[in-house]
Structures are given as C-alpha cells and as structure tokens.
Write a protein that holds these residues in place. Structure first.
Motif, PDB file in Angstrom:
ATOM      1  N   CYS A   1     229.251   9.663  51.947  1.00  7.60           N
ATOM      2  CA  CYS A   1     228.450   9.828  53.162  1.00  7.60           C
ATOM      3  C   CYS A   1     226.977   9.584  52.856  1.00  7.60           C
ATOM      4  O   CYS A   1     226.092  10.101  53.536  1.00  7.60           O
TER       5      CYS A   1
ATOM      6  N   LEU B   1     225.886  13.535  60.189  1.00  6.95           N
ATOM      7  CA  LEU B   1     227.189  13.593  59.531  1.00  6.95           C
ATOM      8  C   LEU B   1     228.275  13.848  60.561  1.00  6.95           C
ATOM      9  O   LEU B   1     228.077  14.620  61.496  1.00  6.95           O
TER      10      LEU B   1
ATOM     11  N   PHE C   1     226.572  12.754  49.164  1.00 10.18           N
ATOM     12  CA  PHE C   1     225.786  12.988  50.368  1.00 10.18           C
ATOM     13  C   PHE C   1     224.330  12.599  50.136  1.00 10.18           C
ATOM     14  O   PHE C   1     223.437  13.072  50.820  1.00 10.18           O
TER      15      PHE C   1
ATOM     16  N   SER D   1     221.195  11.980  52.803  1.00 13.34           N
ATOM     17  CA  SER D   1     221.788  12.283  54.107  1.00 13.34           C
ATOM     18  C   SER D   1     221.311  13.664  54.543  1.00 13.34           C
ATOM     19  O   SER D   1     220.541  14.312  53.848  1.00 13.34           O
TER      20      SER D   1
ATOM     21  N   LEU E   1     222.786  17.085  55.099  1.00 18.18           N
ATOM     22  CA  LEU E   1     223.913  18.004  54.948  1.00 18.18           C
ATOM     23  C   LEU E   1     223.338  19.405  55.102  1.00 18.18           C
ATOM     24  O   LEU E   1     222.634  19.884  54.225  1.00 18.18           O
ATOM     25  N   LYS E   2     223.602  20.018  56.211  1.00 12.90           N
ATOM     26  CA  LYS E   2     222.974  21.317  56.493  1.00 12.90           C
ATOM     27  C   LYS E   2     223.515  22.437  55.594  1.00 12.90           C
ATOM     28  O   LYS E   2     222.796  23.322  55.197  1.00 12.90           O
TER      29      LYS E   2
ATOM     30  N   ASP F   1     230.974  23.741  54.413  1.00 15.29           N
ATOM     31  CA  ASP F   1     232.058  22.862  54.866  1.00 15.29           C
ATOM     32  C   ASP F   1     232.836  22.232  53.706  1.00 15.29           C
ATOM     33  O   ASP F   1     233.919  21.710  53.902  1.00 15.29           O
TER      34      ASP F   1
ATOM     35  N   LEU G   1     223.849  15.210  45.664  1.00 11.30           N
ATOM     36  CA  LEU G   1     222.963  15.674  46.728  1.00 11.30           C
ATOM     37  C   LEU G   1     221.562  15.081  46.569  1.00 11.30           C
ATOM     38  O   LEU G   1     220.610  15.585  47.160  1.00 11.30           O
TER      39      LEU G   1
ATOM     40  N   THR H   1     218.799  14.883  49.429  1.00 14.68           N
ATOM     41  CA  THR H   1     219.498  15.431  50.587  1.00 14.68           C
ATOM     42  C   THR H   1     218.779  16.672  51.085  1.00 14.68           C
ATOM     43  O   THR H   1     218.261  17.454  50.306  1.00 14.68           O
TER      44      THR H   1
ATOM     45  N   VAL I   1     219.164  19.903  51.831  1.00 13.69           N
ATOM     46  CA  VAL I   1     220.061  21.060  51.661  1.00 13.69           C
ATOM     47  C   VAL I   1     219.352  22.038  50.734  1.00 13.69           C
ATOM     48  O   VAL I   1     218.706  21.638  49.781  1.00 13.69           O
TER      49      VAL I   1
END
Length: 173
Positions: free
Chosen positions: A45, A51, A67, A70, A72-73, A77, A88, A91, A93
């Motif tokens: 991703c 997402l 990810f 991107s 990614l909160k 998940d 990551l 990212t 996050v």
C-alpha cells in the motif's frame, strides 16, 4: 468495523481472497495483495494517500506489509496478521504501542515521528531502519537476532554506535 459485522470472516479463505481481490481492484484499480512462495501474502500500500478498508483482510496470512509514504492511522488493523516485515518509512503513524503485538523480523521507520522503541518485540527483530530521532539505539541491545541497523548519519555518530557494542552491521544513510 463493517467487515467484522458482515460475517465475511466465516467464509472459506479462497472466497475471502476473491472478495478482497475484487474490492481492491474496484477501489484502487490495482491489487496490492501478492501471494508469496510459502502461501502467505505481501500487501503493498506504499504511496496510498487514502487506504482502503483493511478489515476485509482480517486474519489473512500477511507476512509482509508496505505502507511507506502512505497514511496509516493505526496499527490496530494489522494485529490479526502474522507480520514479519513492516515498512512504515515516511508514514503518518505514531502509535508504537502496538509493536509488541507483532513478531517482526524487519521494521522500517525512516521519516516517521516514532519516538521510542521500548514497545518493540526484541526477540525476533533482525533488521531496523531508524527514524531521525535520538535515543532509539539503547533498546536494540536487547535484540539477540539483530543483524542490520540502518541509521541517519546526521543523528548517530560512529563512536556512539560503537559504545553500544552492537554486533549488527551498521548502514549509514
């Protein structure tokens, strides 16, 4: 979550995979899910500004997830996956509290705002790419399988790293 309430998790794996493939192709025009040689999956991703709903992949045998760059909160998940590699890099996050949930062999955190590694599962980690933050090296001393550490030259000097006595290969970027 919508996926859990829909009861789809009870379908046979092959049918769930088919549904996931259709969902991704419809939403993204490409499928980020790839089957690996051992029958597990990788999920790419990277670069996604939004997402898709990852609940459709609940309990999927995803060992490798990317990810990078991107949004990614939450890592929540991903908890149902047997992840071994998580990218990551760059990212958005900041929830390191979930790292303990994973048996990660590879963790890539370059360009993240993650401030600590105390919540990492040390016994599995082999490769780590560190963010530009001071004081993240100390927890790495407790990682028996660590073989490669990628560090920003601007943050960690050679003397500082040598003083830790890490046996892993140190790669500067």
């Amino acid at each position: 979550s919508h996926f859990m309430q829909s009861g789809v998790e009870h379908l046979k794996f092959e049918r769930r995979r088919e549904l996931a493939d259709k969902y991704f192709l419809k939403r993204l025009k490409k499928n980020p899910l790839k089957e690996l040689k051992d029958g597990s999956f990788s999920l790419d991703c990277s670069g996604f500004q939004f997402l898709p709903n990852l609940n459709i992949l609940y309990n999927f045998p995803i060992k490798k997830a990317d990810f990078s760059a991107s949004v990614l909160k939450s890592l929540k998940d991903l908890k149902s996956w047997p992840l071994e590699s998580l990218n990551l890099n760059y990212t958005v996050v900041d929830q390191e509290n979930y790292f303990k949930e994973f048996k990660l062999k590879e963790l890539y955190l370059r360009g993240t705002k993650i401030k600590g590694l105390s919540k990492i599962n040390e016994q599995y980690l082999e490769i780590i790419d560190l963010p530009d933050v001071h004081n993240l090296l100390d927890p790495l001393q407790a990682c028996p399988k660590l073989r490669k550490v990628i560090v920003p030259k601007s943050v960690y000097g050679k003397q500082r790293i040598q003083s830790l006595g890490l046996t892993a290969e140190i790669q500067y970027r």
